[in-house]
Design an enzyme around this catalytic site. Structure first.
Site, PDB file in Angstrom:
ATOM      1  N   HIS A 216      -4.984  30.388 -28.177  1.00 48.40           N
ATOM      2  CA  HIS A 216      -4.490  31.186 -29.825  1.00 48.40           C
ATOM      3  C   HIS A 216      -4.422  32.484 -30.459  1.00 48.40           C
ATOM      4  O   HIS A 216      -4.071  32.996 -30.963  1.00 48.40           O
ATOM      5  CB  HIS A 216      -4.744  30.323 -30.702  1.00 48.40           C
ATOM      6  CG  HIS A 216      -3.789  29.059 -30.924  1.00 48.40           C
ATOM      7  ND1 HIS A 216      -3.087  28.453 -30.065  1.00 48.40           N
ATOM      8  CD2 HIS A 216      -5.107  27.534 -30.453  1.00 48.40           C
ATOM      9  CE1 HIS A 216      -2.676  27.350 -29.868  1.00 48.40           C
ATOM     10  NE2 HIS A 216      -3.380  26.186 -29.710  1.00 48.40           N
ATOM     11  N   GLU A 459      14.206  33.247  -5.522  1.00 52.42           N
ATOM     12  CA  GLU A 459      12.398  33.135  -5.403  1.00 52.42           C
ATOM     13  C   GLU A 459      11.568  32.353  -4.276  1.00 52.42           C
ATOM     14  O   GLU A 459      10.252  32.492  -4.317  1.00 52.42           O
ATOM     15  CB  GLU A 459      11.555  32.805  -6.802  1.00 52.42           C
ATOM     16  CG  GLU A 459      12.181  31.568  -7.650  1.00 52.42           C
ATOM     17  CD  GLU A 459      11.112  31.269  -8.454  1.00 52.42           C
ATOM     18  OE1 GLU A 459      10.165  32.049  -8.995  1.00 52.42           O
ATOM     19  OE2 GLU A 459      11.411  30.565  -9.288  1.00 52.42           O
ATOM     20  N   ASP A 483       7.133  34.270  -7.527  1.00 56.25           N
ATOM     21  CA  ASP A 483       6.837  33.700  -6.669  1.00 56.25           C
ATOM     22  C   ASP A 483       7.606  34.330  -4.859  1.00 56.25           C
ATOM     23  O   ASP A 483       7.516  33.357  -4.029  1.00 56.25           O
ATOM     24  CB  ASP A 483       7.429  32.355  -7.036  1.00 56.25           C
ATOM     25  CG  ASP A 483       6.971  31.458  -7.674  1.00 56.25           C
ATOM     26  OD1 ASP A 483       5.688  31.051  -7.212  1.00 56.25           O
ATOM     27  OD2 ASP A 483       7.346  30.585  -8.821  1.00 56.25           O
ATOM     28  N   CYS A 530      12.703  39.399 -12.477  1.00 54.84           N
ATOM     29  CA  CYS A 530      11.928  39.173 -14.016  1.00 54.84           C
ATOM     30  C   CYS A 530      10.282  38.796 -13.721  1.00 54.84           C
ATOM     31  O   CYS A 530      10.118  38.954 -14.172  1.00 54.84           O
ATOM     32  CB  CYS A 530      12.696  38.253 -14.389  1.00 54.84           C
ATOM     33  SG  CYS A 530      12.700  36.877 -13.650  1.00 54.84           S
TER      34      CYS A 530
HETATM   35  C1  PEP Z   1       8.592  34.452 -10.898  1.00 52.63           C
HETATM   36  O1  PEP Z   1       8.678  33.557  -9.615  1.00 52.63           O
HETATM   37  O2  PEP Z   1       9.034  36.305 -10.497  1.00 52.63           O
HETATM   38  C2  PEP Z   1       8.826  34.025 -11.979  1.00 52.63           C
HETATM   39  C3  PEP Z   1       9.252  35.173 -13.093  1.00 52.63           C
HETATM   40  O3  PEP Z   1       8.631  32.586 -12.832  1.00 52.63           O
HETATM   41  P1  PEP Z   1       6.618  32.598 -13.193  1.00 52.63           P
HETATM   42  O4  PEP Z   1       6.137  34.029 -13.004  1.00 52.63           O
HETATM   43  O5  PEP Z   1       7.008  31.885 -14.018  1.00 52.63           O
HETATM   44  O6  PEP Z   1       6.966  30.911 -11.876  1.00 52.63           O
HETATM   45 MG    MG Z   2       8.582  31.930 -10.563  1.00 54.29          MG
END
Ligand code: PEP
Ligand code: MG
Length: 609
Positions: A216, A459, A483, A530
Site C-alpha cells: 500500500h 502470448e 509471457d 502491452c
Molecule cells: C504479458 O504477458 O506480456 C502481459 C502483458 O501480461 P501479464 O504480465 O499480466 O501476464
Molecule cells: Mg501475460
C-alpha cells in the site's frame, strides 16, 4: 569515518549513533521514483502481544464468542470512522477502497467464522483462537507466487492487529508522532489507516522494512509522487528519529546520515531528476509521431489499480492498453459482484473517454487465487488452469465479468482482451459465451454496448503460429511479451536462476513479433504490444521499424518513449530493424541498439545502463 563515499552496510554495526554512522547505505526496492533528503520520523512497530492460551469452561464459550463478535464490530466501526475522516479530507482518494477491503476482511468467512469456530471447538480464549487462525491464513498466503497476492497477507495482519488491540484493551490506534516539515517516514510497515493519518505535504519520502512494489505504501507513494523505498528489512533498527536520510526511490538506495558532500551530490541529483522528469512531462502531451511525420504510434498505459489511471493520463497516455483486473479479485474471500465490477470499469471507461480502455478478463489461476477460488495446487501453474482456461472452468465468474465489461461499454470506448489464448477454439467459445451474455442482458433489460471489440493477448507460441487464422476471428491483437518470452524461451519468469536467459531481443522473439504484426496487418486488424518490452526505449525503434502502431506501457515510461519516437524517422527505424534481423544473438542486437541510441542521441538518456 573520513571517506566521503557512502559505505555499504556492515552487518555487525552497533546500534548507537557514532562517527561510524555516517553514509550508511542500505539497498531496498525503489517503488516510487525521485530523491528525498529529510529527517527521519521513526514510526514504532505495533507488536501485538502473544496472548496465553486459556481453556474455557463449557458455560464460558458462548460469552467468549460474543466478546470476539463485539470486538470485530468495534474494529469495523473504527475503520469506518477512519474512512470517513479520510473521505472528508480527500473525497476522491482511491485508497478509500483499500479501507473498504479491510472492513470486508473482518467479515471474511475464514477470519470471522474461522475464529468463532475455533473458540467453540477448542474451548479457548478469543485472542488465542484469532492468532491461530491468522497465522494459518498467513502461512497459506506465503506460499503464493504472485507478489501482489502475497502482499495481501499483510492486510490480514493489519485487520487482526486491530481486533486483537480491542480484545486485549491495548491501544486501538497507532498514534503517529508529530511530523515536522521535511519528514521521511521510516516504518516497519504502514497500514492504510496509518497512511490516512499522515499530513499531506509534510512527508518527503518513505523508507519501509516490509513490502514490495505492490504494497500500500508503494501504491500511495506513486500516486502522490513521493519517493519511496520498501523491502529494506531492518531500516527501523538502523535509524533514529531526527537522523538525516536520503531516499533514492529510483535506484532503491537509502543513505543514513550522509556526509555534507554526499548531501550536496544528492541535492544536485534530486534537482536533475526533477528537472529531467519535468522536462520530459511536456512530451507526454505531444503525439507520438516520428520526426518525419510518417508514422504515428498510439501510446497507451498499463494499469492495475484505479488510482493509476489519473497518473497515466498526466503522463500522456492516449487510452488504457491493458487494465489488469486481477486486483478486484484479491484480498478478499468472496468474488466481486457484477455491480461492483461495473462501478470500477465504468469509472475507468468514463474517465478515459473517448480514448479506449482495454479491459483484460481475469488472468489468474494455478495457485494464485486459491484462497478465493478454491483451486487445487498445480505443479506447473504457469501452464495450468489459468486465465481463459480458468474462466471456462468457472463460467459463472466469466459471465459476470463479461456482463460488467459490456455494460461499462455504454459509458465510453471499451475493449475486451482475453489472455492466454492458445487456439481458435478458445476464441470461438468466448464469442459464443459473449452472445449468451448479450442475450441475457437483453432479457434483463440492461443497457450494454454491442460494439465492444474482442481482442486476444498473443502470448502463447501456438497462438503466434496460427496468428493468420486468429486474425480472421478477432478484432485486435495485443502482444504479451512477458509471457510470450516465458513460453517461447522456456524460462519461468519467476525463477531468478534462469532470469539471465530472459531477453526481449532474442532473435526468436523478434521474429515472432514480426510475424504476429504481419498476420494482423494482412487482415487489417490493430496489433498492439502491452508486455514490458514496449516501455523500454531500447526496444522502441525496432518495434516501430517492424510497424507496430500501438504500445502500452507503465505510465511513467510514456513521456520518454514519446520523446524518443518524436526523435527518430521511420526510415531510420526500418534500416535499423533490417540490420538487427541479420544478427544472430540477443547480445549482438542489444549492443547494436544501445550503441545506435547513444550515438544518435548522446544527451537524451534513452539508454539507462
Ligand atoms: C504479458 O504477458 O506480456 C502481459 C502483458 O501480461 P501479464 O504480465 O499480466 O501476464
Ligand atoms: Mg501475460
Amino acid at each position: 569515518m573520513n571517506s566521503t563515499e557512502p559505505q555499504i552496510d556492515r552487518p555487525n554495526r552497533r546500534h548507537e549513533p557514532s562517527d561510524n554512522d555516517t553514509n550508511v547505505v542500505l539497498k531496498g526496492i525503489g517503488v516510487s521514483g525521485g530523491i528525498a533528503i529529510g529527517q527521519v520520523v521513526l514510526i514504532e512497530r505495533v507488536t501485538t502481544e502473544i496472548f496465553p492460551q486459556c481453556m474455557l469452561g463449557p458455560e464460558e464459550v458462548s460469552l467468549e464468542v460474543d466478546r470476539f463478535t463485539d470486538a470485530v464490530k468495534e474494529a469495523a466501526a473504527q475503520m469506518r470512522e477512519i474512512k470517513k475522516s479520510m473521505a472528508r479530507r480527500s473525497p476522491t482518494d482511491d485508497h478509500l477502497y483499500i479501507l473498504d477491503s479491510h472492513i470486508m476482511l473482518l467479515e471474511d468467512r475464514m477470519f470471522f467464522q474461522g475464529t468463532k469456530d475455533a473458540i467453540v471447538k477448542d474451548k479457548v480464549n478469543a485472542e488465542w483462537a484469532l492468532s491461530e487462525i491468522v497465522s494459518g491464513i498467513i502461512k497459506a498466503f506465503e506460499t503464493i507466487e504472485d507478489e501482489y497476492l502475497r502482499e495481501r497477507a499483510r492486510d490480514i495482519h493489519f485487520v487482526a492487529d486491530r481486533v486483537m488491540g480491542i480484545l486485549t484493551g491495548g491501544p486501538a490506534e497507532r498514534k503517529l508522532p508529530q511530523l515536522p516539515p521535511n519528514s521521511v517516514v521510516v516504518a516497519h510497515d504502514m497500514s492504510p489507516a496509518d497512511t490516512a493519518q499522515l499530513p499531506r505535504g509534510r512527508v518527503l519520502g518513505f523508507a519501509i522494512d516490509m513490502g514490495g512494489r505492490t504494497s500500500h505504501t508503494a501504491i500511495m507513494a506513486r500516486s502522490l509522487k513521493i519517493p519511496a523505498v520498501t523491502g529494506l528489512e531492518k531500516i527501523t533498527r538502523r535509524v533514529f528519529t531526527g537522523d538525516t536520510i536520503i531516499v533514492d526511490g529510483t535506484t532503491g538506495v537509502i543513505i543514513i546520515n550522509p556526509g555534507p558532500d554526499v548531501i550536496i551530490r544528492y541535492r544536485d541529483r534530486a534537482e536533475l531528476y526533477r528537472h529531467y522528469t519535468q522536462s520530459l512531462m511536456p512530451f507526454g502531451r505531444l503525439p507520438a509521431v516520428t520526426r518525419d511525420g510518417a508514422h504515428s504510434v498510439r501510446i497507451m498505459a498499463n494499469i492495475e489499480f484505479l488510482d493509476e489511471a489519473p497518473v497515466a493520463r498526466e503522463h500522456g497516455c492516449e487510452g488504457i492498453g491493458l487494465f489488469r483486473t486481477e486486483y478486484l479479485f484479491m484480498g478478499r474471500s468472496d468474488l466481486p459482484s457484477e455491480e461492483e465490477q461495473l462501478a470500477v470499469y465504468r469509472r475507468v471507461v468514463e474517465e478515459n473517454a473517448p480514448n479506449p480502455v482495454t479491459i483484460r478478463s481475469l488472468d489468474v489461476g494455478g495457485d494464485k487465487l486459491s484462497p478465493v477460488l478454491n483451486l487445487f495446487p498445480e505443479t506447473n501453474p504457469a501452464m495450468g488452469l489459468r486465465a481463459i482456461r480458468l474462466c471456462f472452468a468457472r463460467i459463472d465468474l466469466f459471465k459476470s465479468q463479461l456482463r460488467a465489461i459490456l455494460r461499462a461499454g455504454v459509458y465510453g470506448n471499451c475493449r475486451l482482451l482475453i489472455p492466454m489464448i492458445s487456439g481458435l477454439q478458445e476464441v470461438r467459445r468466448t464469442r459464443e459465451i459473449l452472445e449468451e451474455v448479450k442475450d441475457q442482458l437483453r432479457r434483463d433489460g440492461l443497457p450494454f454496448s454491442e460494439q465492444v471489440p474482442l481482442g486476444i493477448l498473443v502470448e502463447v507460441p501456438s497462438a503466434v503460429a496460427i496468428a493468420d487464422l486468429l486474425a480472421k476471428e478477432v478484432d485486435f491483437f495485443s502482444i504479451g511479451t512477458n509471457d510470450l518470452i516465458q513460453y517461447t524461451l522456456a524460462i519461468d519468469r519467476l525463477n531468478e536462476q534462469v532470469n539471465y536467459l530472459y531477453d526481449t531481443l532474442h532473435p526468436a522473439i523478434l521474429r515472432l513479433i514480426r510475424y504476429i504484426n504481419e498476420a494482423g496487418q494482412v487482415r487489417g486488424i490493430q496489433v498492439a504490444m502491452c508486455g514490458e518490452m514496449a516501455g523500454d526505449p531500447l526496444n522502441v525503434p525496432i518495434l516501430i521499424g517492424m510497424g507496430l502502431s500501438e504500445l502500452s506501457m507503465n505510465p511513467l515510461s510514456i513521456p520518454l518513449v514519446k520523446k524518443l519516437i518524436r526523435s527518430v524517422t521511420i526510415e531510420e527505424c526500418q534500416q535499423l530493424t533490417r540490420r538487427a534481423f541479420k544478427m544472430q544473438s540477443a547480445e549482438e542486437i542489444h549492443d547494436f541498439l544501445e550503441t545506435w541510441l547513444m550515438e544518435h542521441f548522446p544527451n537524451d538518456h534513452f539508454v539507462s545502463r
